[in-house]
Scaffold this motif. Sequence first.
Motif, PDB file in Angstrom:
ATOM      1  N   VAL A  37       0.776  -0.961  -0.234  1.00 16.01           N
ATOM      2  CA  VAL A  37       0.189   0.201  -0.120  1.00 16.01           C
ATOM      3  C   VAL A  37       0.728   1.306  -0.055  1.00 16.01           C
ATOM      4  O   VAL A  37       0.810   2.236  -0.913  1.00 16.01           O
ATOM      5  CB  VAL A  37      -0.569  -0.051   1.411  1.00 16.01           C
ATOM      6  CG1 VAL A  37      -2.080   1.359   1.664  1.00 16.01           C
ATOM      7  CG2 VAL A  37      -1.633  -1.196   1.526  1.00 16.01           C
ATOM      8  N   LEU A  38       2.009   1.900   0.964  1.00 13.97           N
ATOM      9  CA  LEU A  38       3.243   1.858   0.885  1.00 13.97           C
ATOM     10  C   LEU A  38       3.568   2.050  -0.199  1.00 13.97           C
ATOM     11  O   LEU A  38       3.859   3.999  -1.196  1.00 13.97           O
ATOM     12  CB  LEU A  38       3.692   2.088   2.278  1.00 13.97           C
ATOM     13  CG  LEU A  38       4.819   3.609   1.998  1.00 13.97           C
ATOM     14  CD1 LEU A  38       4.184   4.723   2.904  1.00 13.97           C
ATOM     15  CD2 LEU A  38       5.729   3.130   3.246  1.00 13.97           C
ATOM     16  N   GLY A 199      -5.755   4.843  -0.137  1.00 13.12           N
ATOM     17  CA  GLY A 199      -5.301   3.912   0.166  1.00 13.12           C
ATOM     18  C   GLY A 199      -6.005   2.637   1.187  1.00 13.12           C
ATOM     19  O   GLY A 199      -5.603   1.617   0.752  1.00 13.12           O
ATOM     20  N   TYR A 200      -7.514   2.835   1.294  1.00 15.80           N
ATOM     21  CA  TYR A 200      -8.427   1.721   2.131  1.00 15.80           C
ATOM     22  C   TYR A 200      -8.760   1.425   0.622  1.00 15.80           C
ATOM     23  O   TYR A 200      -9.409   0.313   0.981  1.00 15.80           O
ATOM     24  CB  TYR A 200      -9.396   3.168   2.142  1.00 15.80           C
ATOM     25  CG  TYR A 200     -11.061   2.430   2.767  1.00 15.80           C
ATOM     26  CD1 TYR A 200     -10.717   1.695   4.146  1.00 15.80           C
ATOM     27  CD2 TYR A 200     -11.884   1.851   1.837  1.00 15.80           C
ATOM     28  CE1 TYR A 200     -12.132   0.994   4.313  1.00 15.80           C
ATOM     29  CE2 TYR A 200     -13.031   1.136   2.812  1.00 15.80           C
ATOM     30  CZ  TYR A 200     -13.150   1.238   3.695  1.00 15.80           C
ATOM     31  OH  TYR A 200     -14.444   0.297   4.676  1.00 15.80           O
ATOM     32  N   ILE A 206      -6.253  -6.000  -2.422  1.00 13.90           N
ATOM     33  CA  ILE A 206      -5.547  -6.359  -1.959  1.00 13.90           C
ATOM     34  C   ILE A 206      -6.454  -7.717  -1.388  1.00 13.90           C
ATOM     35  O   ILE A 206      -6.446  -9.080  -2.214  1.00 13.90           O
ATOM     36  CB  ILE A 206      -4.685  -6.002  -1.139  1.00 13.90           C
ATOM     37  CG1 ILE A 206      -3.700  -5.634  -2.387  1.00 13.90           C
ATOM     38  CG2 ILE A 206      -3.521  -7.394  -0.791  1.00 13.90           C
ATOM     39  CD1 ILE A 206      -2.174  -4.687  -1.615  1.00 13.90           C
ATOM     40  N   THR A 207      -7.609  -7.654  -0.561  1.00 12.65           N
ATOM     41  CA  THR A 207      -8.390  -8.570   0.336  1.00 12.65           C
ATOM     42  C   THR A 207      -8.654  -9.321  -1.173  1.00 12.65           C
ATOM     43  O   THR A 207      -9.086 -10.448  -0.732  1.00 12.65           O
ATOM     44  CB  THR A 207      -9.234  -8.152   1.512  1.00 12.65           C
ATOM     45  OG1 THR A 207      -7.818  -7.128   2.465  1.00 12.65           O
ATOM     46  CG2 THR A 207      -9.004  -9.097   2.328  1.00 12.65           C
ATOM     47  N   LEU A 294      -1.277  -0.533 -10.316  1.00 17.69           N
ATOM     48  CA  LEU A 294      -2.119   0.405  -9.324  1.00 17.69           C
ATOM     49  C   LEU A 294      -3.991  -0.311  -8.465  1.00 17.69           C
ATOM     50  O   LEU A 294      -4.630   0.313  -9.566  1.00 17.69           O
ATOM     51  CB  LEU A 294      -1.846   1.480  -9.125  1.00 17.69           C
ATOM     52  CG  LEU A 294      -0.324   2.149  -9.587  1.00 17.69           C
ATOM     53  CD1 LEU A 294      -0.365   3.964  -9.784  1.00 17.69           C
ATOM     54  CD2 LEU A 294       0.493   2.009  -8.359  1.00 17.69           C
ATOM     55  N   PHE A 295      -3.925  -0.491  -7.821  1.00 20.82           N
ATOM     56  CA  PHE A 295      -5.047  -0.807  -7.325  1.00 20.82           C
ATOM     57  C   PHE A 295      -6.030  -0.005  -7.401  1.00 20.82           C
ATOM     58  O   PHE A 295      -7.333   0.241  -8.302  1.00 20.82           O
ATOM     59  CB  PHE A 295      -5.599  -2.086  -5.940  1.00 20.82           C
ATOM     60  CG  PHE A 295      -4.293  -3.126  -6.280  1.00 20.82           C
ATOM     61  CD1 PHE A 295      -4.621  -4.227  -7.068  1.00 20.82           C
ATOM     62  CD2 PHE A 295      -2.891  -3.263  -5.698  1.00 20.82           C
ATOM     63  CE1 PHE A 295      -4.157  -5.291  -6.524  1.00 20.82           C
ATOM     64  CE2 PHE A 295      -2.085  -4.269  -5.688  1.00 20.82           C
ATOM     65  CZ  PHE A 295      -2.763  -5.516  -5.661  1.00 20.82           C
ATOM     66  N   ALA A 296      -6.115   1.135  -6.522  1.00 18.92           N
ATOM     67  CA  ALA A 296      -6.589   2.067  -6.557  1.00 18.92           C
ATOM     68  C   ALA A 296      -7.545   2.660  -8.164  1.00 18.92           C
ATOM     69  O   ALA A 296      -8.610   3.365  -8.030  1.00 18.92           O
ATOM     70  CB  ALA A 296      -6.572   3.205  -5.468  1.00 18.92           C
ATOM     71  N   LEU A 297      -6.339   2.970  -8.632  1.00 16.39           N
ATOM     72  CA  LEU A 297      -6.142   3.708 -10.093  1.00 16.39           C
ATOM     73  C   LEU A 297      -7.434   2.458 -11.161  1.00 16.39           C
ATOM     74  O   LEU A 297      -7.674   2.950 -12.233  1.00 16.39           O
ATOM     75  CB  LEU A 297      -5.053   4.127 -10.480  1.00 16.39           C
ATOM     76  CG  LEU A 297      -5.106   4.860  -9.851  1.00 16.39           C
ATOM     77  CD1 LEU A 297      -3.365   5.654 -10.052  1.00 16.39           C
ATOM     78  CD2 LEU A 297      -5.656   6.075  -9.389  1.00 16.39           C
TER      79      LEU A 297
END
Length: 297
Positions: A37-38, A199-200, A206-207, A294-297
Motif C-alpha cells: 500500500v505504501l 489507500g483504503y 488486495i484482500t 495500481l489497485f486504487a486506479l
Amino acid sequence: MDSQKTTFCNEISLMMFGFGDSHKPNPETVRLVESIVLKQLRMIVQEALKYSDGKNLKGKELVFLMRHNKHKMRRFFQYLKNKQLKQQLQSLNSGVIEIDRDPIPKNELMKFIEYIDETGEFTDLSEVDEVKQSRMLRADRISQALDEKRYLEFCKARATSFCSRDITARNSEKLRQWIDPKKEINFSTNAMVVLSYLGYQTVAEITDYALLVRMEGKCGSDPLNHLYGNYYTSTMFNGDYRIGASGNNPDYSRVYSGQPPISVNEIKEVMRRIHCPQAGKLNFGGKLPDTHYLFAL
C-alpha cells in the motif's frame, strides 16, 4: 514523529478483517500488505505531481489519475456524496434550523469530477456497483456467523480507515509522515482525503484478490467450479454454504471460524498475477505502464 515508527499495521489488520480476512490476520501478511500500500501510494503521488508544480499536491491532481476507470471514479464520487450527506445530517442534528439557510455547497472535488466528466459517466450512480455489492454481501454473510461481541468488533473493523472517520490534523499528519517522511511535498487537505481513500481501496482490492486466489486454489481441475457465485462470498462459503445452496439453516459460524488468515504466499500470488498478466491482454505489444498494477486506479 519518527518515520521508522510510523505504521498503519493495526489499521490495516482491522481493515483486512472488515473486508473478509480472519478475525486475527497474519502479522507477516499485514506487514506485506502495508509495504504494498505504501509503495503504491507513493507511486500515485509521484504520478500526480506530474500535473502540479512538482511540490504542492492538491486533491484534483490525484482525482485526475482515476479518469481512466469510470467505475472507480463513480465509487469515489459516491463516497464524496456520502460525506456531504453526513455533514447535512450533522447540521440538522445540531438543533438549529435556519429557514433561509443555503444547502451545503458541493465539495471542491465533486465540482472537479463534474468538470472533467464530459460524457456524464463519472457521476452516473444509477448503475449497480458490482464490486461494492459483493463486498457488502460478503460482510453480511460474515456478520451472520458472529456472536454479539465479535459482531461489534467486526463493525469497528468495517469503520476503520487511514483517516478514522474524518481528516483531522493528527491523523492527517500521521498519513503524511508515512507517505512523505522527508517532508518534501506540501499536501492540501483534499489531497490527504483522496490519499486516505485510495489507500483504503488498495487494501480492499488486495484482500478481494487474495480471497479469489484462495477460491481458485480450492476449485481443483473443474473450470466451471467458480461459477456458483463464489466471487460474492469469497472462499469462506464454498460447498454447502454458497449462495443458492440447499439447507434452510446453514452453519455460517462453523464456516467462518474455520477460515485461516490470508497467507503471505497468497498475497505474493496476487502481486505475481498483477505484474505478470496472462496471455491475451490487449496491450498490442506495447510496454505496460508502471501504473497498470495500481489497485486504487
